[in-house]
Design an enzyme around this catalytic site. Sequence first.
Site, mmCIF file in Angstrom:
data_model
loop_
_atom_site.group_PDB
_atom_site.id
_atom_site.type_symbol
_atom_site.label_atom_id
_atom_site.label_comp_id
_atom_site.label_asym_id
_atom_site.label_seq_id
_atom_site.Cartn_x
_atom_site.Cartn_y
_atom_site.Cartn_z
ATOM 1 C CE1 TYR A 1 35.580 -38.023 4.018
ATOM 2 C CE2 TYR A 1 36.319 -36.183 5.311
ATOM 3 C CZ TYR A 1 35.122 -36.785 4.799
ATOM 4 O OH TYR A 1 33.879 -36.474 4.883
ATOM 5 C CE LYS B 1 33.499 -36.781 1.377
ATOM 6 N NZ LYS B 1 32.350 -37.368 1.056
ATOM 7 C CG ASP C 1 29.556 -51.731 -2.433
ATOM 8 O OD1 ASP C 1 30.188 -50.625 -2.361
ATOM 9 O OD2 ASP C 1 30.191 -52.841 -1.678
ATOM 10 C CG ASP D 1 23.585 -46.898 3.103
ATOM 11 O OD1 ASP D 1 23.420 -45.573 3.501
ATOM 12 O OD2 ASP D 1 23.920 -47.825 3.462
HETATM 13 N N1 LIG Z 1 29.128 -35.957 9.505
HETATM 14 C C1 LIG Z 1 30.228 -35.166 9.285
HETATM 15 O O1 LIG Z 1 30.918 -34.563 10.262
HETATM 16 C C2 LIG Z 1 30.516 -34.999 7.616
HETATM 17 C C3 LIG Z 1 31.191 -33.962 7.502
HETATM 18 C C4 LIG Z 1 31.714 -33.557 6.158
HETATM 19 C C5 LIG Z 1 31.126 -34.452 5.042
HETATM 20 N N2 LIG Z 1 30.533 -35.446 5.357
HETATM 21 C C6 LIG Z 1 30.221 -36.434 4.493
HETATM 22 O O2 LIG Z 1 28.953 -36.419 4.444
HETATM 23 C C7 LIG Z 1 28.291 -37.768 4.205
HETATM 24 C C8 LIG Z 1 27.400 -38.739 4.993
HETATM 25 O O3 LIG Z 1 28.210 -38.517 6.224
HETATM 26 P P1 LIG Z 1 27.367 -39.188 7.569
HETATM 27 O O4 LIG Z 1 27.876 -38.212 8.666
HETATM 28 O O5 LIG Z 1 25.757 -38.966 7.448
HETATM 29 O O6 LIG Z 1 27.908 -40.767 7.688
HETATM 30 P P2 LIG Z 1 27.247 -41.643 7.989
HETATM 31 O O7 LIG Z 1 28.048 -42.909 8.350
HETATM 32 O O8 LIG Z 1 26.223 -41.650 8.947
HETATM 33 O O9 LIG Z 1 26.449 -42.349 6.551
HETATM 34 C C9 LIG Z 1 27.129 -42.749 5.736
HETATM 35 C C10 LIG Z 1 26.158 -43.719 4.809
HETATM 36 O O10 LIG Z 1 26.908 -44.324 3.589
HETATM 37 C C11 LIG Z 1 26.833 -45.654 3.487
HETATM 38 N N3 LIG Z 1 27.991 -46.002 2.622
HETATM 39 C C12 LIG Z 1 29.158 -46.272 3.071
HETATM 40 N N4 LIG Z 1 29.683 -46.790 2.290
HETATM 41 C C13 LIG Z 1 28.912 -47.241 1.275
HETATM 42 C C14 LIG Z 1 29.080 -47.843 -0.114
HETATM 43 N N5 LIG Z 1 29.951 -48.392 -0.544
HETATM 44 N N6 LIG Z 1 28.045 -48.014 -0.917
HETATM 45 C C15 LIG Z 1 26.778 -47.299 -0.528
HETATM 46 N N7 LIG Z 1 26.627 -46.779 0.771
HETATM 47 C C16 LIG Z 1 27.779 -46.546 1.551
HETATM 48 C C17 LIG Z 1 26.895 -46.060 5.053
HETATM 49 O O11 LIG Z 1 26.026 -47.417 5.054
HETATM 50 C C18 LIG Z 1 25.890 -44.949 5.676
HETATM 51 O O12 LIG Z 1 24.558 -45.345 5.710
HETATM 52 C C19 LIG Z 1 29.570 -38.453 3.810
HETATM 53 O O13 LIG Z 1 30.138 -38.403 2.424
HETATM 54 C C20 LIG Z 1 30.614 -37.686 4.679
HETATM 55 O O14 LIG Z 1 31.956 -38.018 4.292
HETATM 56 C C21 LIG Z 1 30.173 -35.963 6.955
#
Ligand SMILES: NC(=O)c1ccc[n+]([C@@H]2O[C@H](COP(=O)([O-])OP(=O)(O)OC[C@H]3O[C@@H](n4cnc5c(N)ncnc54)[C@H](O)[C@@H]3O)[C@@H](O)[C@H]2O)c1
Length: 249
Positions: free
Chosen positions: A157, A161, A62, A36
């Site tokens: 977004y 995706k 990153d 992360d």
């Molecule tokens: N939560 C939702 O409703 C939802 C719905 C559909 C898709 N998603 C997708 O699921 C995934 C996780 O979502 P989430 O809700 O757990 O979000 P979250 O924000 O809790 O987790 C995302 C993680 O990615 C890390 N991150 C961000 N930029 C980064 C980078 N440049 N390099 C490495 N790590 C990085 C952040 O530090 C964080 O820990 C994402 O790809 C999101 O688009 C989420």
Amino acid sequence: MKLQSKVALVTGAAGYIGSTTALRLARDGATVAVCDVNGDLARTVADGIMSAGGKALAVETDVRSPASIEAMVARVLEQHSRLDILVNVAGGSARERASTVHGSDEQVIREIIDVNLMGVIFCCRAVIGHMCAQRSGKIVSVASAVAIQGQPGFADYAAAKAGVIAFSKTLAMEVGRHNVHVNCVSPGLVPRPGTPVEDIPGTNYLGRIASPETVSNLIAFLVSEEGDFVVGQNYVVDGGWSLGLKGRH
Ligand SMILES: NC(=O)c1ccc[n+]([C@@H]2O[C@H](COP(=O)([O-])OP(=O)(O)OC[C@H]3O[C@@H](n4cnc5c(N)ncnc54)[C@H](O)[C@@H]3O)[C@@H](O)[C@H]2O)c1
């Protein structure tokens, strides 16, 4: 212990879905690289796995930087000599900066594409040679139901995706003969506890909030031997949200 002796790398593993996935894969027996951009949180998640008896290492990474990704993969290979599973979770919609296309900001658009799409492409590129040489590998990328149905305010977004899904299908075609499986999962809304969701029935047909386990369960299946003939698919896990317009019933 379906993943005994497997080494898994999870990006975004300090986040809500990513940490749940890392814990699940560790519980299934995998050694998990908890990767992360937030190194402190990644270490906390890895410590949690280890204090529960699992195997983990934290790697600050990153995914916007190909050099950082290469270093992450090199570190995992150096320490464990193999890499069986990649789960691309890092990303997000930057909800607080959401905007219509007309009012959108160039920098925000580029950041969204960079993390959500380019990050997945470069992570896959970094592991694929090793997996093909090993003649086995499982890659699952987290896309979104928004990629299928769109959502006003989230065009960048949605495009990123949808790109992840198209990229994954194509990569699956290229590497299937090397016994490397590539798939996607597309969640609907998975809100953190405490996040106000005013219209739950508007986000799915089950009338309840999704947990991160609804996503990690599917990922755990796809990376296990049980998912061994699934190639190039995108599994939507959204309680029916993407089925279409909701009427009250
Ligand atoms: N939560 C939702 O409703 C939802 C719905 C559909 C898709 N998603 C997708 O699921 C995934 C996780 O979502 P989430 O809700 O757990 O979000 P979250 O924000 O809790 O987790 C995302 C993680 O990615 C890390 N991150 C961000 N930029 C980064 C980078 N440049 N390099 C490495 N790590 C990085 C952040 O530090 C964080 O820990 C994402 O790809 C999101 O688009 C989420």
